[in-house]
Design a protein around this motif. Structure first.
Motif, PDB file in Angstrom:
ATOM      1  N   UNK A 143       0.825  -1.214   0.000  1.00  0.00           N
ATOM      2  CA  UNK A 143       0.000   0.000   0.000  1.00  0.00           C
ATOM      3  C   UNK A 143       0.854   1.257   0.000  1.00  0.00           C
ATOM      4  N   UNK A 291      -6.598   0.744   6.423  1.00  0.00           N
ATOM      5  CA  UNK A 291      -6.675   1.874   5.485  1.00  0.00           C
ATOM      6  C   UNK A 291      -5.981   3.113   6.020  1.00  0.00           C
ATOM      7  N   UNK A 380      -8.735   7.964  -2.891  1.00  0.00           N
ATOM      8  CA  UNK A 380      -8.219   6.633  -3.214  1.00  0.00           C
ATOM      9  C   UNK A 380      -8.447   5.768  -1.984  1.00  0.00           C
ATOM     10  N   UNK A 381      -8.768   4.510  -2.181  1.00  0.00           N
ATOM     11  CA  UNK A 381      -9.111   3.686  -1.027  1.00  0.00           C
ATOM     12  C   UNK A 381      -7.962   3.574  -0.036  1.00  0.00           C
ATOM     13  N   UNK A 382      -6.789   3.205  -0.540  1.00  0.00           N
ATOM     14  CA  UNK A 382      -5.668   2.968   0.370  1.00  0.00           C
ATOM     15  C   UNK A 382      -4.709   4.142   0.391  1.00  0.00           C
ATOM     16  N   UNK A 383      -3.967   4.244   1.446  1.00  0.00           N
ATOM     17  CA  UNK A 383      -2.911   5.234   1.607  1.00  0.00           C
ATOM     18  C   UNK A 383      -3.362   6.605   1.132  1.00  0.00           C
ATOM     19  N   UNK A 384      -4.443   7.067   1.727  1.00  0.00           N
ATOM     20  CA  UNK A 384      -4.915   8.421   1.425  1.00  0.00           C
ATOM     21  C   UNK A 384      -5.361   9.056   2.733  1.00  0.00           C
TER      22      UNK A 384
ATOM     23  N   UNK B 674      -8.925   8.756  -9.984  1.00  0.00           N
ATOM     24  CA  UNK B 674      -8.519   9.389  -8.712  1.00  0.00           C
ATOM     25  C   UNK B 674      -7.492  10.502  -8.857  1.00  0.00           C
ATOM     26  N   UNK B 694      -3.306  11.438  -6.076  1.00  0.00           N
ATOM     27  CA  UNK B 694      -3.427  10.007  -5.842  1.00  0.00           C
ATOM     28  C   UNK B 694      -3.407   9.178  -7.127  1.00  0.00           C
ATOM     29  N   UNK B 697      -2.893   2.528  -6.789  1.00  0.00           N
ATOM     30  CA  UNK B 697      -2.079   1.583  -6.020  1.00  0.00           C
ATOM     31  C   UNK B 697      -2.396   0.163  -6.477  1.00  0.00           C
ATOM     32  N   UNK B 699      -3.892  -2.051  -4.961  1.00  0.00           N
ATOM     33  CA  UNK B 699      -5.259  -2.449  -4.597  1.00  0.00           C
ATOM     34  C   UNK B 699      -6.307  -1.784  -5.481  1.00  0.00           C
TER      35      UNK B 699
END
Lengths: 487, 777
Positions: A143, A291, A380-384, B674, B694, B697, B699
């Motif tokens: 991530x 997350x 963004x889902x991860x690392x945000x 994004x 962003x 990634x 994922x």
């Protein structure tokens, strides 16, 4: 009190003793500029791309743990008594590739190659702790690593295949564990360490009592635990922060205590270190925890730091406030406890007096009938960083809502409870209409801002919808899923 | 003639899956990037001081505090430029190294500090006192146009048929606007240049550029010395994507200026934030369309304007906006069409090349029009697509808006195969059935095609050179004018050479790109790297081979036709000689073992004023099918599955090409989902590092990702080994994600209305579109 002045650590296979270490010297600059170990790259200098990923081995209760960190925002002075492992330490004799490296080559995991050393280090750490990961575990492990060329598919395939190239049992870090542990033991300080020039001073207290003493002597000192935020003050804003008091190494701040009543986390406990206890005590926080930033940052960042810095967009305060958490503040004068929500006074202002430090966070266990949820909304889902974060805790007796604690991040200048929405719920039946009413009431609790993360409109709309989602999720008659699964 | 057979194949011939030539070094951290080059003693570090307003007259600049800061050795301003204060790549003279009168965007470089350390230079650069007379600014294309700001370069018009009657007479007509965002390159290695002074006027610049010859030219121009004094070297880049085509010029010029002025090596490396604020990115476009179509969804007429945020200078905005028009048809025949560009000046950083080079905006516009038709007629967009595809030669549906015949159309076959292999029809039916239940989670699916024209539209760029030496031990040294940025160009060109000499790949050493070995090169851009440099290298190989064949035939007294290469040997009549032995023999006989190769693309020509010609040698094709889920309470989404079938002709290296396709898809998806650039009202870019900007990634990858190359395809033109370019075309495969999101959104109003999702379709835009449709429905 006797004082040390040198920072001592193992760098790959070699013991280093460095004098006069500036508090703001980053590990990455030390590696690249002083040691000319140029395998670790600078991609962003803010802990968001992972190109600088290295492993840090440190002793915790006598055990040696290796974890990935972002060298770009980790300060060298915080690494006393640690083992720093860089990409240069991976290849075997005669340049033989490490299993992780072999897999990355065979699966075409590198194109431009600039992010590659960082990926190799993250996958190395994953393989050591979990040689046969699931795809989701691989994704979680990377991530914190950006790749702009490959689209990640070959990297994930390489990660899944590493185990076919070798077993961690044969890895040199595993084989040398006893030896390294002994060498690190010998590097543990027996006195406070003070190093660096006057205007860039680093102080490593010997223990918590000494920390209180240091802060009494230096009430304006910057306390640094994981440096995942303070690191950016240095690399991005070039802000003077001297004197700096490092606390990562203080074992007393790393306790995780579970009782029937509460989970108590020492202020120095990282997201990674708290993960198992959090998942066990508060299952609804499991996905949420994953997350928070990327793996490297979770290995460095502490819950204490996330609270102490007072950010309105920190991930943990809203969900902890909803759970009724308390913060324990300590100083040379003694300690005091206050509800976490009262700690946040205004933007950039916390209830922390000179000499105070956050010592622990106490989170009461859920009561019977308590329903909890934690939501994070980000681009963004991860690392945000969250646009909106929400913690919701509701108790229902005989179909009627008896208590409601709802806290939001990203909606105001501080993490804040939604008092009007809570009031709209209490005494009402546990039904869709009650949550619709609460969603409307939310408009009186918050006037969010528009910025690059989200518009005010979106923040309000999504916050209201999260209350609706909460009801739908808790309502056992719902058949269809009401949010996207993680995997 | 006797057939000697070919029992063993050489390692690393063309068309083989071969790993990237630097892979082993890269995984060990031993591949050197510019910042890893050992610094000679005395190296100094430069850093840019930048403007803090978007538009102003410079009344005065007091740099005394900068000069007095610790570690500062010198400060460079426009006064230090001995040559010309300009680095504009198209010769428009609108891009000063350091402006003297006017600031035209927030973050514009004004001066450079040179200090003993980078840290010292960086801190000092903050200390300038600039006296600004602030002027009004306009940040986006529409407000700049409304404010009467000029275009940065001449617009282009493409026209064919009778648009007015076409629109008027069509059974259906609609107008719309699509807003398509920009994109930061986010190459992991940022800009960097490292100049080492030499005697006389000489200077060597190591840097991370896709265009060494242009950097060389710019440095000589700024220094006021001939090009022969300047050497530019690039071993590899940590990603380029177009962002290092022209944007490196400034850094090279500053490093070289400092190095020559102080006679010490000077390195300049902006931090990520300065890299993102001070250098250009992908343009964003506002595209207005007027569309006429029949009951079957066949397009009868299209009129469209493409307004682009170009920034303060022209840079490459002319060709970028041109290419947007060249791709506004995507794979579709427009019987009557008029397309115009509006390369609008704005008070923002000057936008530049980025993978696809305007093409993606054209394709998004074409696909949006298809969507509009589909929603208007209640049809599956795929059905509308098929109804509008270009035809086959001879069927009167092959002429593009720029009057080039489409002669190599394979889009029908690509789409048909993908429709089948992705099970599109059954999945779409299932998704519609599921959405009808009215859940919170909705799904969408879309299958979108790509046709992309290959060649630089600046015709003279379509040339390349290569230099090959065979040393007398039989080892081969390969140099060409292309640059390696991760795409595997060096690997592919070396495969061409291995194949030509029929020797193992390992025998070939690929060296850094340097202006000393191959002059007057073109940018490694426009997907042209292996097409051009592969052919140039092959030409060099053929020259040397011809001399070797002549020598072999003469020395053994056999016919030249009896001389054969390989594997790793030369067969001369009945005799077989090891390659190295034979080379030694040729050397002793004084055979010339070095050659400079050259190539220029045939058949192409372009008359911009007339809007007619054959700008492209050929087209590359592809299609992707994506399925998404969206959360209608939050706008969050996930790509469930993507299937891709892409045409790279007869691939030079299928595994590397697949890597390009996968990476391009994800990058294209990021552009449309994004990756959002956000300026505040003062003109400051607030998304200027990965913490705020962003990119996808791991994922974010589709949960199921199936990528195939069309292995039956072969370029009908005589390209290198019948391959096709691969860099840019698959970028546009990401559009299937945008359209699948659009379908999922449309489901909340029973597909009655085209959601007109703006790009990037962030969760915010998705939710707001859902709310809008719900309110209207």
């Amino acid at each position: 009190m006797a004082q040390g002045h040198d920072i001592r650590f193992l760098l790959n296979g070699v013991e280093k003793r460095v004098s006069d270490v500036k508090a703001t010297l980053t590990l990455l600059d030390y590696l690249r500029l002083d040691q000319r170990l140029t395998g670790s790259k600078e991609g962003c200098a803010e802990g968001d791309c992972g190109a600088c990923t290295v492993l840090v081995g440190r002793l915790h209760q006598g055990q040696l743990h290796y974890e990935t960190v972002n060298a770009c925002i980790r300060f060298l002075a915080s690494l006393n008594g640690c083992h720093i492992v860089t990409i240069e330490h991976l290849s075997g004799p005669q340049g033989r590739l490490h299993p992780v490296q072999e897999a990355m080559v065979d699966y075409h995991g590198s194109q431009c190659g600039f992010c590659t050393p960082g990926f190799v280090m993250s996958l190395y750490a994953l393989w050591m702790s979990n040689p046969e990961p699931s795809v989701q575990e691989v994704e979680t492990a990377i991530q914190g690593n950006l790749c702009r060329c490959t689209g990640y598919e070959p990297i994930v395939k390489a990660a899944m295949a590493v185990t076919q190239y070798g077993s961690p049992a044969h890895d040199h870090l595993v084989r040398e564990r006893t030896d390294v542990t002994a060498r690190l033991m010998a590097l543990q300080p027996s006195a406070r360490i003070v190093t660096g020039p006057e205007d860039d001073r680093a102080i490593l207290p010997l223990d918590v009592a000494d920390l209180a003493q240091v802060l009494a002597e230096n009430p304006k000192a910057t306390i640094v635990a994981g440096s995942t935020d303070v690191g950016l003050w240095v690399t991005k804003f070039m802000r003077p922060i001297s004197p700096v008091v490092f606390i990562t190494h203080l074992e007393e701040l790393k306790s995780v205590e579970v009782t029937e009543e509460a989970l108590t986390l020492g202020a120095g406990v990282t997201y990674s270190e708290s993960e198992a206890a959090i998942r066990a005590a508060f299952p609804h926080l499991g996905d949420y925890w994953d997350r928070i930033a990327g793996w490297q940052v979770r290995n460095m960042g502490t819950i204490g730091g996330n609270i102490a810095n007072g950010s309105p967009i920190g991930d943990t305060p809203p969900v902890l406030i909803a759970l009724g958490a308390e913060v324990v503040l300590q100083s040379a004068r003694g300690s005091r406890v206050l509800p976490l929500e009262d700690f946040f006074i205004d933007y950039g202002k916390q209830d922390r007096e000179a000499g105070d430090f956050v010592a622990a966070i106490r989170i009461p266990r859920a009561k019977p009938g308590q329903m909890d949820a934690a939501y994070k909304i980000s681009k963004r889902r991860d690392e945000d960083i969250s646009s909106v974060a929400a913690g919701i805790s509701v108790c229902v007796t005989d179909g009627v809502i008896t208590t409601a604690r709802i806290a939001f991040g990203g909606m105001a200048a501080t993490p804040k409870r939604a008092a009007t929405a809570e009031a709209a719920l209490v005494g009402q039946p546990f039904a869709a209409a009650s949550f619709d009413a609460a969603a409307v009431a939310l408009g009186q609790d918050f006037t969010p801002l528009s910025d690059w993360r989200a518009s005010a409109d979106y923040r309000m709309t999504v916050a209201a919808n999260l209350l609706r989602r909460f009801y739908l999720e808790q309502d056992s008659t719902q058949g269809a899923p009401v949010r996207l699964a993680i995997a | 003639m006797k057939d000697l057979g070919n029992t063993t194949e050489i390692k690393g011939a063309a068309h083989q899956d071969l790993k990237h030539e630097s892979a082993i070094k890269q995984v060990q951290g031993r591949a050197d990037y510019t910042d890893d080059i050992l610094e000679p003693a005395g190296t100094l570090h430069a850093y840019l001081g930048v403007s803090t307003v978007a538009h102003a007259n410079i009344r005065g600049m007091d740099l005394s505090r900068v000069r007095a800061a610790p570690g500062v050795v010198d400060v460079l301003t426009a006064d230090d430029i001995p040559g010309v204060n300009d680095v504009s790549p198209t010769g428009k003279h609108d891009e000063p190294v350091f402006p003297t009168e006017k600031v035209e965007f927030h973050g514009q470089p004004l001066f450079a500090v040179i200090a003993e350390s980078r840290d010292a230079a960086r801190r000092a650069a903050e200390l300038a006192d600039v006296d600004y007379e602030v002027l009004p600014h306009a940040l986006d294309a529409i407000s700049a146009r409304d404010a009467g700001m000029p275009m940065v370069t001449d617009p282009l018009k493409l026209e064919r048929g009778d648009v007015e009657s076409g629109l008027a007479e069509a059974p259906h007509r609609l107008q719309g606007r699509v807003v398509v965002g920009g994109q930061d390159h986010m190459y992991l290695e940022g800009h960097i240049a490292f100049a080492i002074p030499g005697e006389d006027d000489d200077v060597v610049v190591h840097c991370s550029t896709q265009h060494p010859s242009e950097a060389q030219h710019m440095v000589s121009h700024v220094l006021g010395v001939p090009s022969n004094a300047v050497v530019v070297n690039v071993r590899r880049m940590g990603g380029g994507f177009g962002g290092k085509e022209s944007q490196m010029n400034l850094f090279c010029a500053v490093a070289a200026l400092g190095a020559k002025k102080l006679n010490r090596p000077v390195k300049i490396r902006p931090d990520r934030d300065q890299d993102m604020t001070a250098t250009g990115k992908r343009h964003d476009f506002v595209i207005d369309y007027d569309l006429g179509f029949d009951n079957e969804g066949r397009i009868e007429a299209v009129e469209s304007q493409f307004a682009a945020r170009c920034g303060y200078s022209s840079d490459l905005s002319g060709p970028v906006t041109d290419r947007a028009l060249f791709h506004a048809d995507n794979a579709y025949f427009y019987p009557n069409v008029r397309l115009t560009s509006c390369p609008q000046k704005t008070n923002t950083v000057s936008n530049t090349a980025f993978r696809g080079f305007g093409g993606p905006h054209g394709v998004v516009a074409a696909e949006r029009m298809i969507e509009e038709i589909a929603y208007a007629l209640g049809k599956d967009p795929l059905e509308v697509r098929k109804a509008n595809f270009y035809g086959q030669p001879g069927d009167s549906r092959t002429l593009t808006p720029y009057h080039q015949e489409v002669e190599d159309n394979v889009i029908g076959r690509i789409v048909e195969e993908l429709e089948e292999s992705s099970d599109y029809q059954a999945r779409r039916a299932a998704i519609i059935a599921e959405n009808t239940k009215g859940g919170i989670i909705r799904r969408g699916i879309a299958l979108t095609p790509v046709k992309f024209g290959i060649s630089f539209t600046a015709t003279w760029y379509n040339q390349a050179g290569a230099l090959i030496h065979i040393y007398n031990d039989g080892s081969i040294h390969l140099n060409h004018g292309g640059t390696e940025m991760g795409q595997g160009l060096n690997t592919k060109v070396a495969q061409v050479v291995a194949e030509a000499f029929q020797v193992d790949f390992d025998r070939i050493k690929i060296t850094k790109t340097t202006t000393e070995k191959v002059p007057n090169t073109s940018a490694t851009a426009a997907s042209s790297g292996s097409d051009l440099n592969g052919m140039a290298a092959l030409d060099a190989c053929e020259q040397i081979k011809a001399r070797l064949v002549k020598f072999a035939a003469e020395s053994r007294g056999v016919a030249e036709s009896a001389v054969r290469f390989g594997p790793n040997q030369i067969r001369i009549g009945e005799e077989v000689v090891e390659f190295a032995t034979f080379i030694r023999e040729a050397y002793m006989a004084r055979v010339h073992l070095s050659a400079a190769g050259f190539y220029k693309t045939p058949k192409i020509h372009w008359d911009r004023a007339a809007g007619k010609g054959r700008p492209f040698y050929y087209y590359a094709y592809g299609a992707s099918c994506s399925e998404v889920s969206i959360d209608t309470l939050t706008g969050e989404y996930r790509v469930e599955r993507t299937d891709i079938l892409h045409d790279v002709g007869r691939s030079l290296n299928p595994i590397l090409d697949k890597g390009q396709v996968e990476g391009a898809f994800i990058q294209g998806m990021g552009w449309l989902t994004t990756e959002e650039l956000w300026w505040d009202k003062d003109g400051r870019l607030r998304t200027h590092a990965p913490s705020t900007y962003k990119i996808p990634l791991a994922s974010d990858r589709p949960r199921s990702f199936n990528v195939k190359l069309a292995d039956w395809s072969e370029n009908r033109e005589m390209t290198i080994k019948r391959s096709k370019a691969v860099g840019e075309p698959p970028f546009m495969l990401g559009i299937s994600v945008l359209e699948a999101l659009s379908m999922a959104v449309a489901s909340v109003a029973d597909y009655r209305e085209c959601p007109r999702l703006e790009a990037p379709a962030t969760p915010e835009r998705v939710l707001m579109a859902v709310e809008r449709l719900k309110a209207g429905g």
